[in-house]
Scaffold this active site. Structure first.
Site, mmCIF file in Angstrom:
data_model
loop_
_atom_site.group_PDB
_atom_site.id
_atom_site.type_symbol
_atom_site.label_atom_id
_atom_site.label_comp_id
_atom_site.label_asym_id
_atom_site.label_seq_id
_atom_site.Cartn_x
_atom_site.Cartn_y
_atom_site.Cartn_z
ATOM 1 N N SER A 151 1.010 -2.013 0.141
ATOM 2 C CA SER A 151 -0.391 0.235 -0.157
ATOM 3 C C SER A 151 1.102 1.242 -0.281
ATOM 4 O O SER A 151 2.036 0.942 0.782
ATOM 5 C CB SER A 151 -0.974 0.033 1.219
ATOM 6 O OG SER A 151 -1.377 1.443 2.311
ATOM 7 N N GLU B 296 -7.107 -10.548 -7.003
ATOM 8 C CA GLU B 296 -7.817 -9.196 -6.904
ATOM 9 C C GLU B 296 -8.969 -9.106 -8.621
ATOM 10 O O GLU B 296 -9.685 -9.531 -9.170
ATOM 11 C CB GLU B 296 -7.821 -8.484 -6.464
ATOM 12 C CG GLU B 296 -8.428 -8.910 -4.469
ATOM 13 C CD GLU B 296 -7.084 -7.368 -3.770
ATOM 14 O OE1 GLU B 296 -8.782 -6.885 -3.381
ATOM 15 O OE2 GLU B 296 -6.185 -7.495 -3.928
#
Ligand code: ARG
Length: 473
Positions: free
Chosen positions: A286, A299
């Site tokens: 992140s 994902e």
């Protein structure tokens, strides 16, 4: 006299040049150029057939074939940048034919005898699907292989299985891996059935009604060496995109399987589960939270399934309003088919790399393995072997689980033989002894499975051995 270069073949009928905006709007060569190999192969077959029935000379055929092969070699080399791809010529069919005629003159002007872009495009697409199938099956097989190898690395890992995402029964971790492999193996079978229906090649159907010229579509079909037959009905052949729907549906099924797998592993990668570890190179972090290790590739595989479903829906929707015969709406099919295929094949490659890097994390699975009464069904089945009807056994074990929870025991194996018999006695005359503990505990249970395809014991070993034999690993 030959028309000038880049002039359209229908210029005699249409009084003015196509509007510039319309020109850009109508073109498809920017994406249908991918059909060039099929287009050229079908044109060579068509020319060979025309020579055979005497509609062109053998010398014409030879010149056409030579010219087309030169063009093919150039496109092999230059790809989308090939100089002959001109948007004003609209599509791959016109670009190839126009360039051919430019190079070889009059014989090139005979190639379109007894054919239309309508049967040409349907033919090219049929052949493209037919050959692309093979590569797609190879990718699926590669992915199956990675799941089989993971299963082999995971034969000593026992883990819970889940129904309703609640702990169900214990399994060998490898059995779950083989479950994914099996889904993708059935995808291969699904794709291969595509080659069993729709086997009459559109080539020779012309624009819609066939032709009054004495062509021989059986010969052209045979020359493709794909096992195709001549058209059964020229109207249907130029109008149908059923094979395209089947192909995109097969892609959508692959995407669905990939998405379910990705979802499961995303859950398994959470701190709450920690069942699966994949290589860091397939994760991202992140920009704000320094500790993060996110399963972005998984994902995206899950997310792209939505695109492929959309492709299937788009194609089906385009077709629903079309009168029988060619309509230009059909040009959109190629965008959809190529996109669905590209998405799925990229996801398959990504998935295989991820599975190759993955392992079940026994150190996270083991400590909680005896939670959730995974052996309850095994205990009920043990009671069945002692002569208690299954429904009664189910009730007894339910009572025993409730008893454990009441007494703050987390596992059935913590109960004494006396307690088992005390509860059994409320429903049955049968009594059991300490042998019962062989049916309890996740590791014991997985050894006891004996039904075909089961997730442990000999059935699992047999599945794994059969897979290794099938894939040669
Ligand atoms: N580019 C067209 C397609 O992909 C080829 C057929 C066009 N035929 C026609 N008569 N406009 O469908």
């Amino acid at each position: 006299m030959a028309e000038s270069k880049n002039e359209k073949s229908w210029q005699a009928r249409i009084s003015e040049a196509t509007d510039a905006i319309a020109q850009e709007f109508v073109e498809s060569v920017t994406y249908d150029w991918r059909l060039y190999k099929q287009d050229i192969a079908a044109s060579i077959a068509h020319a060979t057939m025309l020579a055979k029935v005497g509609l062109i000379t053998e010398a014409d055929r030879e010149t056409i074939e030579k010219g087309l092969k030169e063009i093919e070699a150039e496109i092999d080399r230059d790809g989308a940048k090939w100089a002959g791809f001109k948007r004003e010529l609209e599509d791959i069919h016109m670009c190839v034919e126009s360039e051919l005629t430019h190079r070889i003159g009059e014989p090139g002007r005979k190639l379109h005898t007894g054919r239309s872009r309508n049967d040409q495009v349907a033919t090219d697409l049929t052949l493209w699907i037919f050959s692309t199938r093979v590569g797609l099956c190879d990718s699926l097989r590669d992915l199956c292989k990675t799941f089989v190898l993971l299963a082999e690395r995971s034969t000593s890992v026992v883990m819970p299985s889940f129904t309703h995402l609640q702990r169900a029964q214990p399994i060998i971790a490898g059995a779950e891996s083989l479950a994914w492999a099996r889904l993708f193996e059935v995808d291969i079978a699904r794709i291969n059935t595509l080659s069993k229906c729709d086997m009459d090649l559109p080539l020779g159907s012309g624009a819609i009604a066939g032709t009054s010229l004495p062509i021989d579509p059986a010969t052209s079909a045979q020359l493709m060496k794909t096992g195709h037959q001549p058209p059964v009905n020229s109207i249907e052949r130029t109008a149908s995109r059923d094979a395209a729907c089947d192909f995109v549906y097969a892609c959508a099924m692959i995407a669905q399987h990939l998405s379910r797998w990705a979802e499961q592993w995303i859950i398994y990668m959470s701190t709450e589960f920690g069942f699966i570890k994949i290589a860091d190179r397939y994760t991202t972090s992140s920009s704000m939270m320094p500790q993060k290790r996110n399963p972005d590739m998984l994902e995206l595989i899950r997310g792209r399934c939505g695109n492929v479903y959309g492709d299937l829906f788009a194609l089906m929707t385009i077709l629903k309003g079309l009168p029988i015969g060619y309509n230009r709406d059909l040009q959109e099919d190629k965008r959809i088919i190529f996109r669905a295929y590209d998405t799925v094949s990229q996801c398959l490659t990504m998935a295989a790399a991820i599975v190759n890097s993955a392992n079940y994390d026994q150190s996270r699975i083991e400590p909680t393995l005896e939670r959730g009464f995974l052996d309850a069904t095994s205990l009920a089945e043990y009671l069945v072997t002692k002569g208690i009807p299954f429904r009664t056994a189910h009730h007894i074990v339910g009572t025993l689980v409730a008893r454990c929870e009441k007494e703050n025991k987390h596992a059935l194996s913590q109960l004494s033989v006396e307690t088992f018999n005390e509860v059994i006695a409320t429903r049955s005359d049968v009594r059991i002894d300490a042998q019962v503990y062989e049916a309890l505990g996740a590791r014991n249970v997985v050894k006891r499975y004996q039904s075909a395809g089961a997730a442990g014991g000999r059935p699992f070993e047999e599945q794994l051995a059969a897979w290794k034999k099938r894939l040669g690993v």
